[in-house]
Motif scaffolding. Structure first.
Motif, PDB file in Angstrom:
ATOM      1  N   ASP A   1     138.026  43.729  65.220  1.00 42.27           N
ATOM      2  CA  ASP A   1     138.839  42.272  63.908  1.00 42.27           C
ATOM      3  C   ASP A   1     139.778  42.816  63.253  1.00 42.27           C
ATOM      4  O   ASP A   1     140.658  42.201  63.384  1.00 42.27           O
ATOM      5  N   ASP A   2     139.907  44.463  62.351  1.00 40.95           N
ATOM      6  CA  ASP A   2     141.586  44.261  62.486  1.00 40.95           C
ATOM      7  C   ASP A   2     142.608  44.209  63.240  1.00 40.95           C
ATOM      8  O   ASP A   2     142.993  44.272  62.707  1.00 40.95           O
ATOM      9  N   LEU A   3     142.061  44.312  64.163  1.00 45.45           N
ATOM     10  CA  LEU A   3     143.590  44.789  65.295  1.00 45.45           C
ATOM     11  C   LEU A   3     143.616  42.895  66.002  1.00 45.45           C
ATOM     12  O   LEU A   3     144.670  42.657  66.100  1.00 45.45           O
TER      13      LEU A   3
ATOM     14  N   ASN B   1     131.691  58.007  58.175  1.00 50.19           N
ATOM     15  CA  ASN B   1     131.738  57.997  56.637  1.00 50.19           C
ATOM     16  C   ASN B   1     133.240  58.017  56.198  1.00 50.19           C
ATOM     17  O   ASN B   1     133.348  59.557  56.020  1.00 50.19           O
ATOM     18  N   SER B   2     134.010  57.023  56.485  1.00 46.71           N
ATOM     19  CA  SER B   2     135.267  57.249  56.010  1.00 46.71           C
ATOM     20  C   SER B   2     136.066  56.126  55.597  1.00 46.71           C
ATOM     21  O   SER B   2     134.954  55.068  55.074  1.00 46.71           O
ATOM     22  N   LYS B   3     136.683  55.242  55.810  1.00 45.95           N
ATOM     23  CA  LYS B   3     137.420  54.129  55.242  1.00 45.95           C
ATOM     24  C   LYS B   3     138.468  53.659  55.851  1.00 45.95           C
ATOM     25  O   LYS B   3     138.961  54.526  56.926  1.00 45.95           O
ATOM     26  N   ALA B   4     137.894  52.425  56.349  1.00 42.86           N
ATOM     27  CA  ALA B   4     139.017  51.544  56.904  1.00 42.86           C
ATOM     28  C   ALA B   4     140.641  51.476  55.980  1.00 42.86           C
ATOM     29  O   ALA B   4     140.697  52.493  55.367  1.00 42.86           O
ATOM     30  N   PRO B   5     141.581  50.766  57.102  1.00 43.36           N
ATOM     31  CA  PRO B   5     142.898  51.347  56.182  1.00 43.36           C
ATOM     32  C   PRO B   5     142.662  49.776  55.251  1.00 43.36           C
ATOM     33  O   PRO B   5     142.158  48.897  55.048  1.00 43.36           O
ATOM     34  N   PRO B   6     144.131  50.075  54.410  1.00 43.81           N
ATOM     35  CA  PRO B   6     144.401  49.223  52.568  1.00 43.81           C
ATOM     36  C   PRO B   6     144.338  48.178  53.225  1.00 43.81           C
ATOM     37  O   PRO B   6     143.618  47.336  52.531  1.00 43.81           O
ATOM     38  N   TYR B   7     144.947  47.187  54.282  1.00 44.81           N
ATOM     39  CA  TYR B   7     144.978  46.486  55.311  1.00 44.81           C
ATOM     40  C   TYR B   7     143.677  45.597  55.265  1.00 44.81           C
ATOM     41  O   TYR B   7     143.803  44.324  55.033  1.00 44.81           O
ATOM     42  N   SER B   8     142.826  46.419  56.046  1.00 49.67           N
ATOM     43  CA  SER B   8     140.910  45.991  56.353  1.00 49.67           C
ATOM     44  C   SER B   8     140.186  45.746  55.323  1.00 49.67           C
ATOM     45  O   SER B   8     140.750  45.278  54.110  1.00 49.67           O
TER      46      SER B   8
END
Length: 318
Positions: A117-119, A163-170
């Motif tokens: 979805d992000d890509l 459990n981590s973080k998606a990138p800031p643009y996500s």
């Protein structure tokens, strides 16, 4: 099965192009004992010719040049990269996909639904590549079932949600969804030996801890030494946890986690089991992390705990 660390640094590399922290300035001037590193990626092969690229770093072209065994030169245009798998959609793990645009066939790309979805949205690498080689997207399931990659006979890959973080643009940066970030268990089906790979690891839950304890080799998040590392250097107002990383030091940190992992009982060809040490290697190391200083006290702490600091070009046979 052979595993090669192509890049062992976090985003920005080491030294980072615009950073004058003690580490970066020191390595440029030669005043600290430290080794430059490119951005986070590994490669896996079963036959020494066809490779699965895990994460496509912005430094991919430099990494390819530094590893000529990944260029089998079977035809006028060729590459040993049979497929790519990305564990998240962070810029330092996906920008290198654009460097593969000269392929003559669509690029096999393994991603979770969240990453895809992000890509195709916030960072539209897939639509861009559709004007060049194109992408043959292959879905990475999160059901715990292993899968194989074409060209890597006998190698199985299992994805674990982290459990981590998606990138800031996500769009799900602050509202995480399952599959934003995964760890990988990569297993040699013939020997039973396996590696656990997680360059971005914010929380070690029961499922992840079990995967770590079942592995012969750990390639895990070494981004920060302390939780407030970036804050103390006035480089950010975010903690390690805010950025989805577990620091090495402190209560519940990566050192404590790795200390809890003892030798594995491994059977030889006669079926006799004996304890074998687990190799513990930190990767995805931020340019600010004092463990980069080879004769520093923090590196000494890691040595005392039997923990290695990953570097570009390290190779492991499993």
């Amino acid at each position: 099965m052979k595993i090669k660390i192509l890049g062992s640094s976090a985003g920005g590399g080491f030294p980072q192009w615009n950073c004058n922290c003690g580490n970066c300035e020191g390595v440029r001037r030669g005043s600290v004992r430290a080794t430059p590193r490119t951005q986070s990626s590994i490669a896996v092969t079963a036959n020494g010719e066809d490779w699965l690229l895990v994460n496509a770093s912005p430094d991919l072209l430099t990494q390819a040049a530094a590893n000529p065994d990944m260029q089998p030169a079977r035809r006028i245009r060729d590459s040993g990269i049979a497929a790519v798998l990305v564990v998240d959609s962070q810029i330092d793990h996906v920008t290198g996909l654009l460097m593969l645009r000269e392929r003559s066939t669509p690029l096999p790309l393994y991603t979770t639904d969240a990453v895809w979805d992000d890509l195709t949205g916030g960072f539209p690498v897939a639509p861009i590549l559709s004007h060049y080689c194109g992408i043959e997207r292959r879905s990475v399931a999160l059901d715990g079932e292993p899968f194989e990659v074409a060209g890597l006979s006998g190698v199985q890959v299992t994805a674990l949600p982290l459990n981590s973080k998606a990138p800031p643009y996500s769009p799900h940066r602050e509202t995480p969804v399952r599959g934003d970030n995964i760890g990988l268990v990569i297993t040699n089906r013939y020997t039973g030996r396996r590696v656990f790979y997680a360059p971005g690891l914010g929380v070690v839950g029961p499922q992840v801890l079990k995967a770590m304890r079942d592995a012969d080799l750990l390639l895990v998040d070494g981004t920060f030494w302390t939780s407030d590392e970036m804050i103390r250097l006035d480089l950010s107002d975010k903690t390690a946890a805010d950025m989805g990383h577990l620091p090495q030091s402190g209560r519940g940190g990566m050192i404590e986690v790795l200390d809890s992992i003892g030798p594995r009982n491994v059977e030889d060809v006669k079926g006799v089991a004996s304890p074998q040490p687990v190799r513990k290697v930190l990767i995805h190391i931020n340019n600010t992390n004092p463990i980069l200083v080879e004769d520093g006290s923090e590196r000494g702490v890691l040595v005392d705990h039997g923990i290695e600091v990953g570097s570009d070009g390290m190779t492991f046979e499993l």
